[in-house]
Design a protein around this motif. Sequence first.
Motif, mmCIF file in Angstrom:
data_model
loop_
_atom_site.group_PDB
_atom_site.id
_atom_site.type_symbol
_atom_site.label_atom_id
_atom_site.label_comp_id
_atom_site.label_asym_id
_atom_site.label_seq_id
_atom_site.Cartn_x
_atom_site.Cartn_y
_atom_site.Cartn_z
ATOM 1 N N LEU A 59 45.878 38.014 39.343
ATOM 2 C CA LEU A 59 45.667 38.998 38.291
ATOM 3 C C LEU A 59 44.283 38.804 37.677
ATOM 4 O O LEU A 59 44.047 37.844 36.954
ATOM 5 N N ASP A 60 43.395 39.723 37.970
ATOM 6 C CA ASP A 60 42.019 39.613 37.499
ATOM 7 C C ASP A 60 41.866 40.334 36.152
ATOM 8 O O ASP A 60 41.058 41.255 36.010
ATOM 9 N N SER A 61 42.683 39.941 35.200
ATOM 10 C CA SER A 61 42.639 40.538 33.861
ATOM 11 C C SER A 61 43.153 39.504 32.864
ATOM 12 O O SER A 61 43.418 38.357 33.211
ATOM 13 N N TRP A 62 43.329 39.937 31.637
ATOM 14 C CA TRP A 62 43.836 39.032 30.608
ATOM 15 C C TRP A 62 45.240 38.554 30.944
ATOM 16 O O TRP A 62 45.652 37.489 30.494
ATOM 17 N N LEU A 63 45.983 39.315 31.757
ATOM 18 C CA LEU A 63 47.314 38.874 32.165
ATOM 19 C C LEU A 63 47.232 37.607 33.015
ATOM 20 O O LEU A 63 48.098 36.742 32.939
ATOM 21 N N ASP A 107 37.673 32.943 32.182
ATOM 22 C CA ASP A 107 37.212 33.989 33.091
ATOM 23 C C ASP A 107 38.144 35.201 33.050
ATOM 24 O O ASP A 107 37.701 36.335 33.016
ATOM 25 N N ARG A 108 39.441 34.962 33.029
ATOM 26 C CA ARG A 108 40.403 36.056 33.027
ATOM 27 C C ARG A 108 40.415 36.815 31.695
ATOM 28 O O ARG A 108 40.698 38.000 31.661
ATOM 29 N N PHE A 109 40.095 36.127 30.620
ATOM 30 C CA PHE A 109 40.011 36.809 29.331
ATOM 31 C C PHE A 109 38.646 37.459 29.120
ATOM 32 O O PHE A 109 38.398 38.036 28.073
ATOM 33 N N GLY A 110 37.757 37.331 30.112
ATOM 34 C CA GLY A 110 36.474 38.009 30.045
ATOM 35 C C GLY A 110 35.412 37.271 29.264
ATOM 36 O O GLY A 110 34.431 37.872 28.822
#
Length: 112
Positions: A59-63, A107-110
């Motif tokens: 999952l390349d996002s905050w999830l 990284d996933r939280f941007g």
Amino acid sequence: MATRKPLPPGEQFFTPGATGLRKTVEQRSALPLTFLFTQVPRWVAPVVLVILLLAGFVLDSWLGGLAVLPVVAFVGWLAYLSWPSLGAGGKLLRVAMLTFLVLVVADRFGAF
């Protein structure tokens, strides 16, 4: 009904002479650690942690970051508890692992 496993043999459960935060964390960790060791099959915790970590990679996002947070917490908790009994290599490995996991979450939280 599952049979209970005995606790592992050892000289001490708590760090001798521990005070303050370490003593509190060790005392509060005794029940969850005992439960994990005696009541939960050995394969459950690693499988759950691997699934969460894989979800964090996929999952390349905050999830994805949210999926890795329990892994960071669990590994950090165990690292803190084992720290006094570790040599330099063990400490370095735990710091490297936690750094890697925190970077995955960031990284996933941007953050990067």
